[in-house]
Design a protein around this motif. Structure first.
Motif, PDB file in Angstrom:
ATOM      1  N   THR A   1       0.602   3.203  23.276  1.00  0.00           N
ATOM      2  CA  THR A   1       1.028   4.430  22.604  1.00  0.00           C
ATOM      3  C   THR A   1       0.437   4.494  21.202  1.00  0.00           C
ATOM      4  OG1 THR A   1       3.085   4.496  23.871  1.00  0.00           O
ATOM      5  CG2 THR A   1       3.039   5.753  21.811  1.00  0.00           C
ATOM      6  N   GLY A   2       0.476   3.377  20.479  1.00  0.00           N
ATOM      7  CA  GLY A   2      -0.128   3.329  19.148  1.00  0.00           C
ATOM      8  C   GLY A   2      -1.615   3.624  19.195  1.00  0.00           C
ATOM      9  N   CYS A   3      -2.305   3.098  20.220  1.00  0.00           N
ATOM     10  CA  CYS A   3      -3.739   3.377  20.389  1.00  0.00           C
ATOM     11  C   CYS A   3      -3.981   4.866  20.631  1.00  0.00           C
ATOM     12  CB  CYS A   3      -4.296   2.570  21.556  1.00  0.00           C
ATOM     13  SG  CYS A   3      -4.404   0.811  21.266  1.00  0.00           S
ATOM     14  N   HIS A   4      -3.150   5.488  21.468  1.00  0.00           N
ATOM     15  CA  HIS A   4      -3.289   6.917  21.766  1.00  0.00           C
ATOM     16  C   HIS A   4      -3.068   7.749  20.503  1.00  0.00           C
ATOM     17  CE1 HIS A   4      -3.958   6.787  26.040  1.00  0.00           C
ATOM     18  NE2 HIS A   4      -2.859   6.062  26.248  1.00  0.00           N
ATOM     19  N   TRP A   5      -2.063   7.386  19.716  1.00  0.00           N
ATOM     20  CA  TRP A   5      -1.790   8.128  18.486  1.00  0.00           C
ATOM     21  C   TRP A   5      -2.946   8.007  17.500  1.00  0.00           C
ATOM     22  CZ3 TRP A   5       3.971   6.399  17.666  1.00  0.00           C
ATOM     23  CH2 TRP A   5       4.789   7.126  18.538  1.00  0.00           C
ATOM     24  N   ARG A   6      -3.531   6.806  17.376  1.00  0.00           N
ATOM     25  CA  ARG A   6      -4.670   6.610  16.487  1.00  0.00           C
ATOM     26  C   ARG A   6      -5.850   7.477  16.938  1.00  0.00           C
ATOM     27  NH1 ARG A   6      -6.674   2.166  17.899  1.00  0.00           N
ATOM     28  NH2 ARG A   6      -8.905   2.378  17.933  1.00  0.00           N
ATOM     29  N   LYS A   7      -6.118   7.473  18.236  1.00  0.00           N
ATOM     30  CA  LYS A   7      -7.214   8.268  18.792  1.00  0.00           C
ATOM     31  C   LYS A   7      -6.960   9.764  18.569  1.00  0.00           C
ATOM     32  CE  LYS A   7      -9.717   9.066  23.100  1.00  0.00           C
ATOM     33  NZ  LYS A   7      -9.735   8.810  24.540  1.00  0.00           N
ATOM     34  N   ALA A   8      -5.724  10.205  18.796  1.00  0.00           N
ATOM     35  CA  ALA A   8      -5.370  11.611  18.599  1.00  0.00           C
ATOM     36  C   ALA A   8      -5.501  12.013  17.131  1.00  0.00           C
ATOM     37  CB  ALA A   8      -3.952  11.880  19.094  1.00  0.00           C
ATOM     38  N   LEU A   9      -5.171  11.113  16.221  1.00  0.00           N
ATOM     39  CA  LEU A   9      -5.308  11.392  14.798  1.00  0.00           C
ATOM     40  C   LEU A   9      -6.784  11.546  14.430  1.00  0.00           C
ATOM     41  CD1 LEU A   9      -3.990  11.673  11.995  1.00  0.00           C
ATOM     42  CD2 LEU A   9      -4.150   9.187  11.779  1.00  0.00           C
ATOM     43  N   ILE A  10      -7.614  10.663  14.947  1.00  0.00           N
ATOM     44  CA  ILE A  10      -9.057  10.719  14.672  1.00  0.00           C
ATOM     45  C   ILE A  10      -9.669  12.001  15.234  1.00  0.00           C
ATOM     46  CG2 ILE A  10     -11.271   9.621  15.223  1.00  0.00           C
ATOM     47  CD1 ILE A  10      -9.738   6.910  15.071  1.00  0.00           C
ATOM     48  N   GLN A  11      -9.219  12.418  16.422  1.00  0.00           N
ATOM     49  CA  GLN A  11      -9.773  13.604  17.076  1.00  0.00           C
ATOM     50  C   GLN A  11      -9.164  14.913  16.562  1.00  0.00           C
ATOM     51  OE1 GLN A  11      -9.208  12.809  21.258  1.00  0.00           O
ATOM     52  NE2 GLN A  11     -11.069  11.566  21.372  1.00  0.00           N
ATOM     53  N   GLY A  12      -8.171  14.814  15.695  1.00  0.00           N
ATOM     54  CA  GLY A  12      -7.562  16.021  15.138  1.00  0.00           C
ATOM     55  C   GLY A  12      -6.449  16.604  15.971  1.00  0.00           C
ATOM     56  N   GLU A  13      -6.046  15.923  17.036  1.00  0.00           N
ATOM     57  CA  GLU A  13      -4.942  16.408  17.866  1.00  0.00           C
ATOM     58  C   GLU A  13      -3.600  16.151  17.195  1.00  0.00           C
ATOM     59  OE1 GLU A  13      -5.436  14.377  21.562  1.00  0.00           O
ATOM     60  OE2 GLU A  13      -7.395  15.271  21.926  1.00  0.00           O
ATOM     61  N   MET A  14      -3.557  15.165  16.296  1.00  0.00           N
ATOM     62  CA  MET A  14      -2.372  14.868  15.508  1.00  0.00           C
ATOM     63  C   MET A  14      -2.797  14.841  14.044  1.00  0.00           C
ATOM     64  SD  MET A  14      -0.332  12.002  17.711  1.00  0.00           S
ATOM     65  CE  MET A  14       1.311  12.450  17.178  1.00  0.00           C
ATOM     66  N   VAL A  15      -1.839  15.137  13.169  1.00  0.00           N
ATOM     67  CA  VAL A  15      -2.101  15.138  11.732  1.00  0.00           C
ATOM     68  C   VAL A  15      -0.955  14.432  11.016  1.00  0.00           C
ATOM     69  CG1 VAL A  15      -3.495  17.238  11.725  1.00  0.00           C
ATOM     70  CG2 VAL A  15      -1.026  17.394  11.417  1.00  0.00           C
ATOM     71  N   ILE A  16      -1.224  14.001   9.808  1.00  0.00           N
ATOM     72  CA  ILE A  16      -0.179  13.427   8.967  1.00  0.00           C
ATOM     73  C   ILE A  16       0.287  14.542   8.049  1.00  0.00           C
ATOM     74  CG2 ILE A  16       0.384  11.690   7.244  1.00  0.00           C
ATOM     75  CD1 ILE A  16      -1.912  10.002   8.511  1.00  0.00           C
ATOM     76  N   ARG A  17       1.530  14.940   8.228  1.00  0.00           N
ATOM     77  CA  ARG A  17       2.084  16.049   7.453  1.00  0.00           C
ATOM     78  C   ARG A  17       2.186  15.641   5.986  1.00  0.00           C
ATOM     79  NH1 ARG A  17       7.051  18.134  10.489  1.00  0.00           N
ATOM     80  NH2 ARG A  17       7.869  16.146   9.810  1.00  0.00           N
ATOM     81  N   PRO A  18       1.616  16.392   5.073  1.00  0.00           N
ATOM     82  CA  PRO A  18       1.586  15.975   3.671  1.00  0.00           C
ATOM     83  C   PRO A  18       2.954  15.985   2.988  1.00  0.00           C
ATOM     84  CG  PRO A  18       0.551  18.132   3.934  1.00  0.00           C
ATOM     85  CD  PRO A  18       0.869  17.629   5.297  1.00  0.00           C
ATOM     86  N   THR A  19       3.885  16.780   3.470  1.00  0.00           N
ATOM     87  CA  THR A  19       5.181  16.882   2.803  1.00  0.00           C
ATOM     88  C   THR A  19       6.027  15.628   2.946  1.00  0.00           C
ATOM     89  OG1 THR A  19       6.096  17.956   4.761  1.00  0.00           O
ATOM     90  CG2 THR A  19       5.297  19.389   2.981  1.00  0.00           C
TER      91      THR A  19
END
Length: 103
Positions: A46-64
């Motif tokens: 799951t951690g690997c999938h989240w990292r990949k999704a973050l790199i591909q732009g499917e997930m983002v880190i909310r700045p707030t």
């Protein structure tokens, strides 16, 4: 449950606390430990999938609040008007504050 994936990156998940280290390991890009049981391996994956999704732009880190969220959720929040946050305040809290009197 709130999990600190790395410095300044948080996520909410139902993964049990005993598997959080494997989750962080997968998000950091470390290899799986061959001695892990199936639930730890799934957390790592799951951690690997989240990292990949973050790199591909499917997930983002909310700045707030530094939360890792799906990109579509972040876009939806930007489109909603932020003018009246009182509407999202819990009803029970509104009732308590409504009866509160200052001296």
């Amino acid at each position: 449950m709130l999990v600190d994936l790395k410095e300044d990156v948080l996520v909410t998940t139902s993964i049990p606390p005993e598997n959080h280290a494997a989750l962080r390991s997968g998000f950091a890009g470390y290899p799986a430990n061959p001695r892990w049981n199936a639930s730890k391996f799934c957390a790592w994956k799951t951690g690997c999938h989240w990292r990949k999704a973050l790199i591909q732009g499917e997930m983002v880190i909310r700045p707030t609040d530094s939360m890792l969220v799906p990109a579509c959720e972040e876009n939806r929040e930007k489109q909603q008007p932020q003018t009246n946050k009182w509407l999202h305040f819990p009803t029970w809290a509104k009732q308590i504050l409504g009866h509160y009197q200052t001296a």
